[in-house]
Design a protein around this motif. Structure first.
Motif, short mmCIF file in Angstrom:
data_model
loop_
_atom_site.label_atom_id
_atom_site.label_comp_id
_atom_site.label_asym_id
_atom_site.label_seq_id
_atom_site.Cartn_x
_atom_site.Cartn_y
_atom_site.Cartn_z
N UNK A 104 0.82 -1.21 0.00
CA UNK A 104 0.00 0.00 0.00
C UNK A 104 0.86 1.26 0.00
N UNK A 105 2.10 1.15 0.48
CA UNK A 105 2.99 2.31 0.53
C UNK A 105 3.82 2.47 -0.74
N UNK A 106 3.38 1.82 -1.81
CA UNK A 106 3.95 2.06 -3.13
C UNK A 106 3.20 3.17 -3.87
N UNK A 107 1.99 3.46 -3.44
CA UNK A 107 1.11 4.33 -4.22
C UNK A 107 1.44 5.81 -4.03
N UNK A 108 1.13 6.64 -5.02
CA UNK A 108 1.27 8.08 -4.86
C UNK A 108 0.37 8.59 -3.73
#
Length: 280
Positions: A104-108
């Motif tokens: 989830x912490x890959x997203x902009x």
């Protein structure tokens, strides 16, 4: 390692105001709150506490109905047990090996426009062989290329603007580290913290990168030792971890922050190299 932390926030209240404070030390696998105390300047004001588990945050909701001076203070003794981690011949990790929570912490996000940083990140850091080497190179690049200038940015400054302006404060350094990691398919999240030996004393920000199944601490400002941090919360960016959100008419008139190890000599002996700690 045990730390004594405190924060005192002062406001001038003009009309009925509700605050959401995020100033309490987090409860984590590596951090234990041994004792804490919360005080307000108004006897009739009783803070209501609730948790945001996804961000390790403990929020205080406070309503101040009467105009005038208002102060909230928090003190705690916290034990932090960071774990050293060594990387030797680890290969670059595949995005398919990242668990769903970390992915989830890959997203902009609001301040970290990772989708607009891909070409720059690839051109600067593509030749590194491991995930750790990429993140270390990102921190080195930020430290060398971006100037730490107090007051140079504001609450609306994004990572893209920091990259362009090449100046900022800890918040901006963290956002830039996060966005470059995400652009390289490395999960990264904002880390709000109390920090020992930060001058002048204040709340501090750095970031965590997800490497080999662990959240690793990195601080491109290099203003404080990594073993001198007491976690408040983490999030996608600063929007998730603000120490105060104000709904009403109130003006901040003072912020005092303190973080100190209880054993200075032991603290000095345990200062790690960049990123070689896990803060689950």
């Amino acid at each position: 390692m045990k730390f004594k932390i405190s924060s005192i926030l002062s406001y001038q209240i003009k009309s009925d105001t509700t605050f959401f404070f995020n100033i309490q030390a987090a409860h984590t696998k590596t951090q234990k709150v041994l004792e804490e105390q919360l005080l307000t300047s108004a006897a009739n004001v009783i803070p209501e506490s609730f948790d945001r588990p996804a961000h390790n945050a403990r929020i205080l909701r406070v309503r101040v109905a009467d105009p005038g001076y208002f102060e909230i203070s928090y003190t705690a003794t916290v034990e932090v047990n960071l774990r050293p981690v060594k990387f030797s011949n680890a290969v670059l990790e595949s995005i398919n090996d990242i668990d769903n929570e970390a992915a989830a912490y890959l997203f902009p996000s609001r301040y970290c426009q990772a989708d607009r940083m891909y070409k720059f990140a690839e051109s600067e850091f593509k030749n590194k062989n491991t995930t750790f080497e990429k993140v270390a190179a990102i921190c080195n690049w930020i430290h060398k290329k971006v100037h730490y200038v107090s007051g140079s940015t504001n609450a609306n400054t994004s990572a893209l603007e920091t990259l362009t302006q090449r100046e900022g404060v800890c918040r901006d350094f963290a956002h830039l580290g996060i966005v470059l990691c995400r652009a390289l398919s490395i999960p990264a999240r904002y880390f709000a913290t109390y920090a020992s030996r930060l001058y002048p004393p204040d709340f501090h920000a750095c970031f965590e990168a997800y490497i080999d199944g662990k959240w690793m601490l990195f601080d491109p400002t290099r203003l404080v030792p990594l073993n001198g941090l007491v976690k408040i919360a983490h999030g996608y960016d600063a929007a998730d971890t603000s120490f105060a959100n104000i709904y009403g008419d109130a003006a901040s008139i003072g912020v005092e922050v303190m973080c100190a190890p209880l054993d200075e000599k032991a603290f000095d002996r345990q200062i790690p190299k960049m990123g070689l700690v896990s803060y689950a």
